[in-house]
Design a protein around this motif. Structure first.
Motif, PDB file in Angstrom:
ATOM      1  N   CYS A   1       0.821  -1.224   0.000  1.00  0.00           N
ATOM      2  CA  CYS A   1       0.000   0.000   0.000  1.00  0.00           C
ATOM      3  C   CYS A   1       0.849   1.265   0.000  1.00  0.00           C
ATOM      4  CB  CYS A   1      -0.985   0.001   1.170  1.00  0.00           C
ATOM      5  SG  CYS A   1      -2.088  -1.431   1.194  1.00  0.00           S
ATOM      6  N   SER A   2       2.093   1.156  -0.378  1.00  0.00           N
ATOM      7  CA  SER A   2       3.005   2.295  -0.531  1.00  0.00           C
ATOM      8  C   SER A   2       3.131   3.151   0.720  1.00  0.00           C
ATOM      9  CB  SER A   2       2.566   3.181  -1.699  1.00  0.00           C
ATOM     10  OG  SER A   2       2.513   2.427  -2.879  1.00  0.00           O
ATOM     11  N   GLY A   3       2.758   2.601   1.851  1.00  0.00           N
ATOM     12  CA  GLY A   3       2.827   3.374   3.088  1.00  0.00           C
ATOM     13  C   GLY A   3       1.706   4.385   3.224  1.00  0.00           C
ATOM     14  N   HIS A   4       0.704   4.334   2.316  1.00  0.00           N
ATOM     15  CA  HIS A   4      -0.399   5.296   2.333  1.00  0.00           C
ATOM     16  C   HIS A   4      -1.751   4.596   2.408  1.00  0.00           C
ATOM     17  CE1 HIS A   4       2.425   8.462   1.436  1.00  0.00           C
ATOM     18  NE2 HIS A   4       2.862   7.763   0.396  1.00  0.00           N
ATOM     19  N   GLY A   5      -1.803   3.477   3.105  1.00  0.00           N
ATOM     20  CA  GLY A   5      -3.059   2.760   3.214  1.00  0.00           C
ATOM     21  C   GLY A   5      -2.931   1.565   4.128  1.00  0.00           C
ATOM     22  N   THR A   6      -4.030   0.838   4.274  1.00  0.00           N
ATOM     23  CA  THR A   6      -4.089  -0.334   5.135  1.00  0.00           C
ATOM     24  C   THR A   6      -4.399  -1.563   4.293  1.00  0.00           C
ATOM     25  OG1 THR A   6      -4.978   1.067   6.890  1.00  0.00           O
ATOM     26  CG2 THR A   6      -5.222  -1.311   7.170  1.00  0.00           C
ATOM     27  N   CYS A   7      -3.634  -2.624   4.503  1.00  0.00           N
ATOM     28  CA  CYS A   7      -3.854  -3.868   3.785  1.00  0.00           C
ATOM     29  C   CYS A   7      -5.001  -4.629   4.447  1.00  0.00           C
ATOM     30  CB  CYS A   7      -2.571  -4.700   3.783  1.00  0.00           C
ATOM     31  SG  CYS A   7      -2.696  -6.183   2.762  1.00  0.00           S
ATOM     32  N   LYS A   8      -6.040  -4.899   3.692  1.00  0.00           N
ATOM     33  CA  LYS A   8      -7.218  -5.596   4.219  1.00  0.00           C
ATOM     34  C   LYS A   8      -7.083  -7.102   3.996  1.00  0.00           C
ATOM     35  CE  LYS A   8      -9.384  -2.082   5.753  1.00  0.00           C
ATOM     36  NZ  LYS A   8      -9.583  -1.946   7.172  1.00  0.00           N
ATOM     37  N   ASP A   9      -7.973  -7.868   4.635  1.00  0.00           N
ATOM     38  CA  ASP A   9      -7.924  -9.331   4.578  1.00  0.00           C
ATOM     39  C   ASP A   9      -8.048  -9.874   3.154  1.00  0.00           C
ATOM     40  OD1 ASP A   9      -7.639  -9.469   7.316  1.00  0.00           O
ATOM     41  OD2 ASP A   9      -9.782  -9.742   7.689  1.00  0.00           O
ATOM     42  N   ASP A  10      -8.683  -9.134   2.262  1.00  0.00           N
ATOM     43  CA  ASP A  10      -8.870  -9.614   0.894  1.00  0.00           C
ATOM     44  C   ASP A  10      -7.705  -9.204  -0.024  1.00  0.00           C
ATOM     45  OD1 ASP A  10      -9.398  -6.919   0.785  1.00  0.00           O
ATOM     46  OD2 ASP A  10     -11.345  -7.105  -0.189  1.00  0.00           O
ATOM     47  N   ASN A  11      -6.565  -8.836   0.592  1.00  0.00           N
ATOM     48  CA  ASN A  11      -5.352  -8.471  -0.146  1.00  0.00           C
ATOM     49  C   ASN A  11      -5.527  -7.226  -1.002  1.00  0.00           C
ATOM     50  OD1 ASN A  11      -4.107 -10.690   0.971  1.00  0.00           O
ATOM     51  ND2 ASN A  11      -4.591 -12.000  -0.772  1.00  0.00           N
ATOM     52  N   ARG A  12      -6.419  -6.331  -0.592  1.00  0.00           N
ATOM     53  CA  ARG A  12      -6.592  -5.072  -1.289  1.00  0.00           C
ATOM     54  C   ARG A  12      -6.306  -3.946  -0.313  1.00  0.00           C
ATOM     55  NH1 ARG A  12     -12.039  -5.142  -4.758  1.00  0.00           N
ATOM     56  NH2 ARG A  12     -12.961  -5.389  -2.717  1.00  0.00           N
ATOM     57  N   CYS A  13      -5.740  -2.890  -0.851  1.00  0.00           N
ATOM     58  CA  CYS A  13      -5.415  -1.723  -0.034  1.00  0.00           C
ATOM     59  C   CYS A  13      -6.648  -0.855   0.164  1.00  0.00           C
ATOM     60  CB  CYS A  13      -4.341  -0.875  -0.704  1.00  0.00           C
ATOM     61  SG  CYS A  13      -2.742  -1.683  -0.847  1.00  0.00           S
TER      62      CYS A  13
END
Length: 131
Positions: free
Chosen positions: A27-39
């Motif tokens: 997530c480039s340090g600008h987001g949160t990684c969710k359980d479904d592997n999406r930022c």
């Protein structure tokens, strides 16, 4: 010996699950990684026109478009990035406005020839109403 083998198996399983659940570019340090592997990107970050991505690109301000086509309901002048009168610099999140436009999100027009040095550029909000 058996406990070290169990520990090795547990570590291998843990490392493989971490590798499998990694989001694009973390997530480039600008987001949160969710359980479904999406930022889930932080405010003002995304990946260009993608809904989900690696959160590496900044969005620019959205302002009411100077010119656009009506939608199917006949509404026009919707919000567009840089008001449709500039290009977004994805590294800074600032608009590079086209000639004749200025301000945050290219929301203001410039005064012609900067008033030729014989006046001041005034905005309707600053002038007030007569009466």
């Amino acid at each position: 010996m058996a406990s070290s083998r169990v520990l090795a198996i547990v570590m291998a399983a843990t490392l493989s699950s971490v590798a499998l659940s990694a989001c694009p570019n973390l997530c480039s340090g600008h987001g949160t990684c969710k359980d479904d592997n999406r930022c889930e990107c932080d405010k003002d970050y995304g990946a260009g026109d993608e809904v989900f991505g690696d959160c590496s690109a900044m969005f620019c301000p959205y302002e009411i478009a100077w010119v656009d086509d009506p939608n199917q309901d006949g509404h026009y002048h919707s919000y567009r990035e840089c008001a449709g009168k500039g290009l977004c610099d994805r590294d800074t999140g600032e608009c590079d406005c086209f000639a004749g436009y200025t301000g945050k999100g290219c929301a203001r027009s410039t005064c012609p020839n900067d008033c030729s040095g014989h006046g001041t550029c005034e905005y309707i909000e600053e002038i007030g109403h007569g009466g």
